[in-house]
Design a protein around this motif. Structure first.
Motif, PDB file in Angstrom:
ATOM      1  N   PRO A  59       0.732  -1.306  -0.117  1.00 31.20           N
ATOM      2  CA  PRO A  59       0.065   0.014   0.044  1.00 31.20           C
ATOM      3  C   PRO A  59       0.765   1.298   0.037  1.00 31.20           C
ATOM      4  N   LYS A  60       2.041   1.229   0.180  1.00 33.03           N
ATOM      5  CA  LYS A  60       2.961   2.279   0.251  1.00 33.03           C
ATOM      6  C   LYS A  60       3.177   3.184  -1.068  1.00 33.03           C
ATOM      7  N   VAL A  61       2.877   4.542  -0.911  1.00 37.11           N
ATOM      8  CA  VAL A  61       2.871   5.351  -2.338  1.00 37.11           C
ATOM      9  C   VAL A  61       4.235   6.108  -2.161  1.00 37.11           C
ATOM     10  N   TRP A  62       4.662   6.406  -3.528  1.00 38.01           N
ATOM     11  CA  TRP A  62       6.009   6.931  -3.346  1.00 38.01           C
ATOM     12  C   TRP A  62       5.635   8.285  -4.603  1.00 38.01           C
ATOM     13  N   LEU A  63       6.362   9.240  -4.424  1.00 36.95           N
ATOM     14  CA  LEU A  63       6.350  10.091  -5.635  1.00 36.95           C
ATOM     15  C   LEU A  63       7.484  10.377  -6.193  1.00 36.95           C
ATOM     16  N   VAL A  64       7.696  10.210  -7.431  1.00 34.64           N
ATOM     17  CA  VAL A  64       9.195  10.092  -8.038  1.00 34.64           C
ATOM     18  C   VAL A  64       9.530  11.655  -8.284  1.00 34.64           C
ATOM     19  N   LEU A  65      10.576  12.015  -7.584  1.00 34.47           N
ATOM     20  CA  LEU A  65      11.006  13.589  -7.682  1.00 34.47           C
ATOM     21  C   LEU A  65      12.286  13.611  -7.605  1.00 34.47           C
ATOM     22  N   CYS A  66      12.742  14.616  -8.337  1.00 31.37           N
ATOM     23  CA  CYS A  66      14.290  14.634  -8.622  1.00 31.37           C
ATOM     24  C   CYS A  66      15.175  13.455  -9.000  1.00 31.37           C
ATOM     25  N   GLY A  67      14.212  12.409  -9.674  1.00 32.31           N
ATOM     26  CA  GLY A  67      14.868  11.361 -10.068  1.00 32.31           C
ATOM     27  C   GLY A  67      14.985  10.324  -9.085  1.00 32.31           C
ATOM     28  N   GLN A  68      14.501  10.529  -7.853  1.00 29.23           N
ATOM     29  CA  GLN A  68      14.505   9.606  -6.694  1.00 29.23           C
ATOM     30  C   GLN A  68      12.793   9.534  -6.246  1.00 29.23           C
ATOM     31  N   ARG A  69      12.684   8.216  -5.666  1.00 30.25           N
ATOM     32  CA  ARG A  69      11.489   8.060  -5.070  1.00 30.25           C
ATOM     33  C   ARG A  69      11.321   8.566  -3.720  1.00 30.25           C
ATOM     34  N   ALA A  70      10.383   9.422  -3.327  1.00 27.96           N
ATOM     35  CA  ALA A  70       9.977  10.060  -1.968  1.00 27.96           C
ATOM     36  C   ALA A  70       8.984   9.530  -1.374  1.00 27.96           C
ATOM     37  N   ASN A  71       8.942   9.007  -0.322  1.00 31.94           N
ATOM     38  CA  ASN A  71       8.012   8.310   0.671  1.00 31.94           C
ATOM     39  C   ASN A  71       6.713   9.312   0.927  1.00 31.94           C
ATOM     40  N   ILE A  72       5.564   8.920   0.553  1.00 32.29           N
ATOM     41  CA  ILE A  72       4.411   9.810   0.992  1.00 32.29           C
ATOM     42  C   ILE A  72       3.935   8.999   2.352  1.00 32.29           C
ATOM     43  N   PRO A  73       4.213   9.717   3.503  1.00 29.66           N
ATOM     44  CA  PRO A  73       4.100   8.886   4.588  1.00 29.66           C
ATOM     45  C   PRO A  73       2.561   8.334   5.119  1.00 29.66           C
ATOM     46  N   ASN A  74       1.673   9.136   4.698  1.00 22.88           N
ATOM     47  CA  ASN A  74       0.332   8.902   5.351  1.00 22.88           C
ATOM     48  C   ASN A  74      -0.698   9.564   4.514  1.00 22.88           C
ATOM     49  N   GLU A  75      -1.958   9.237   4.522  1.00 24.15           N
ATOM     50  CA  GLU A  75      -2.994   9.746   3.820  1.00 24.15           C
ATOM     51  C   GLU A  75      -3.256  11.060   3.921  1.00 24.15           C
ATOM     52  N   ARG A  76      -2.928  11.712   5.334  1.00 23.45           N
ATOM     53  CA  ARG A  76      -3.128  13.098   5.477  1.00 23.45           C
ATOM     54  C   ARG A  76      -2.294  13.836   4.508  1.00 23.45           C
ATOM     55  N   ILE A  77      -0.957  13.383   4.224  1.00 22.49           N
ATOM     56  CA  ILE A  77      -0.092  14.185   3.440  1.00 22.49           C
ATOM     57  C   ILE A  77      -0.309  14.074   2.165  1.00 22.49           C
ATOM     58  N   TYR A  78      -0.746  12.833   1.614  1.00 23.86           N
ATOM     59  CA  TYR A  78      -1.246  12.354   0.228  1.00 23.86           C
ATOM     60  C   TYR A  78      -2.327  13.564  -0.164  1.00 23.86           C
ATOM     61  N   GLU A  79      -3.417  13.479   0.772  1.00 20.03           N
ATOM     62  CA  GLU A  79      -4.682  14.208   0.453  1.00 20.03           C
ATOM     63  C   GLU A  79      -4.255  15.616   0.759  1.00 20.03           C
ATOM     64  N   GLY A  80      -3.320  16.075   1.235  1.00 22.51           N
ATOM     65  CA  GLY A  80      -3.058  17.523   1.253  1.00 22.51           C
ATOM     66  C   GLY A  80      -2.229  18.034  -0.240  1.00 22.51           C
ATOM     67  N   LEU A  81      -1.927  17.175  -0.738  1.00 19.58           N
ATOM     68  CA  LEU A  81      -1.060  17.297  -2.026  1.00 19.58           C
ATOM     69  C   LEU A  81      -1.813  17.125  -3.261  1.00 19.58           C
ATOM     70  N   PHE A  82      -2.517  16.070  -3.414  1.00 22.81           N
ATOM     71  CA  PHE A  82      -2.896  15.468  -4.680  1.00 22.81           C
ATOM     72  C   PHE A  82      -4.317  15.404  -4.912  1.00 22.81           C
ATOM     73  N   ARG A  83      -4.901  15.457  -6.170  1.00 27.73           N
ATOM     74  CA  ARG A  83      -6.391  15.678  -6.402  1.00 27.73           C
ATOM     75  C   ARG A  83      -7.233  14.463  -5.906  1.00 27.73           C
ATOM     76  N   ASP A  84      -6.603  13.282  -6.271  1.00 28.74           N
ATOM     77  CA  ASP A  84      -7.289  11.915  -5.899  1.00 28.74           C
ATOM     78  C   ASP A  84      -6.324  10.875  -5.865  1.00 28.74           C
ATOM     79  N   TRP A  85      -6.885   9.542  -5.723  1.00 27.59           N
ATOM     80  CA  TRP A  85      -6.070   8.622  -5.760  1.00 27.59           C
ATOM     81  C   TRP A  85      -5.913   8.013  -7.232  1.00 27.59           C
ATOM     82  N   GLU A  86      -6.388   8.507  -8.075  1.00 23.62           N
ATOM     83  CA  GLU A  86      -6.362   8.007  -9.546  1.00 23.62           C
ATOM     84  C   GLU A  86      -5.076   8.295 -10.071  1.00 23.62           C
TER      85      GLU A  86
END
Length: 163
Positions: A59-86
Motif C-alpha cells: 500500500p505504500k505510495v511514493w512520488l518520483v521527485l528529482c529522479g528519486q522516490r520520495a515516500n508519502i508517509p500517510n493519507e493526510r500528506i497525500y490528500e494535502g497534495l494530490f487531487r485524488d487516488w487515480e
C-alpha cells in the motif's frame, strides 16, 4: 578558455560556464525564482518523474521527485497534495528507483507572487512548480495551495524544478 554549453530544458535556457549554472529565462520567458536550478532524472527514470508509484501488493505510495522516490508517509500528506487516488502507477520494481528524502510535512505553498512550490519542511527545501501544465501533470490539487510569508519561502533551499 572556459567550457560553454547551452541547453534548453522544459522551456528554460540554461548556460553552463565552468561548472556554474546560470538560469537565463524561465517558463513562458519569465525569470524563474532566484537560485532555482533545473535538475531532474536521467535515463529510464525520466519516464517516471512526477508519477506516484507503488509496488504491486504494497500500500505504500511514493512520488518520483528529482529522479528519486520520495515516500508519502500517510493519507493526510497525500490528500494535502494530490487531487485524488487515480493514476498511481503500479510497478514490480519500485526499488529500482533510488530512495531520497520523504515528504513528511510536505505541502503546496505560494508567497505573494504567483510562484507555487512543493515545500518539504523536514529537509528545508522548496521545489518550484514551473507551470500550470506541470502542476496538473504532477496531479497536485489547486485547492490545497496555502499562502505563506515570502520570508518563510526565502529561508528554504531550492530543490529541483518540477516541470
Amino acid at each position: 578558455m572556459s567550457t560553454f554549453t547551452r541547453r534548453i530544458r522544459s522551456g528554460l535556457l540554461v548556460l553552463i560556464l565552468t561548472g556554474v549554472t546560470v538560469l537565463v529565462a524561465g517558463p513562458q520567458g519569465m525569470a524563474s525564482p532566484a537560485g532555482a536550478q533545473p535538475t531532474g532524472p536521467v535515463g529510464s527514470l525520466a519516464s517516471y518523474e512526477g508519477n506516484r508509484v507503488k509496488e504491486a501488493g504494497d500500500p505504500k505510495v511514493w512520488l518520483v521527485l528529482c529522479g528519486q522516490r520520495a515516500n508519502i508517509p500517510n493519507e493526510r500528506i497525500y490528500e494535502g497534495l494530490f487531487r485524488d487516488w487515480e493514476g498511481i502507477v503500479t510497478m514490480s520494481d519500485v526499488d529500482s528507483i533510488g530512495q531520497g528524502a520523504g515528504l513528511n510535512g510536505a505541502f503546496l505553498a505560494k508567497g505573494p507572487s504567483a510562484h507555487v512550490y512543493l515545500v518539504r519542511p523536514e529537509g528545508g527545501r522548496k521545489h518550484y512548480i514551473a507551470s500550470e501544465s506541470a502542476f496538473n501533470r504532477w496531479h497536485f490539487d489547486w485547492d490545497k495551495i496555502i499562502t505563506t510569508d515570502q520570508s518563510y519561502l526565502d529561508r528554504l533551499s531550492n530543490g529541483c524544478i518540477l516541470g
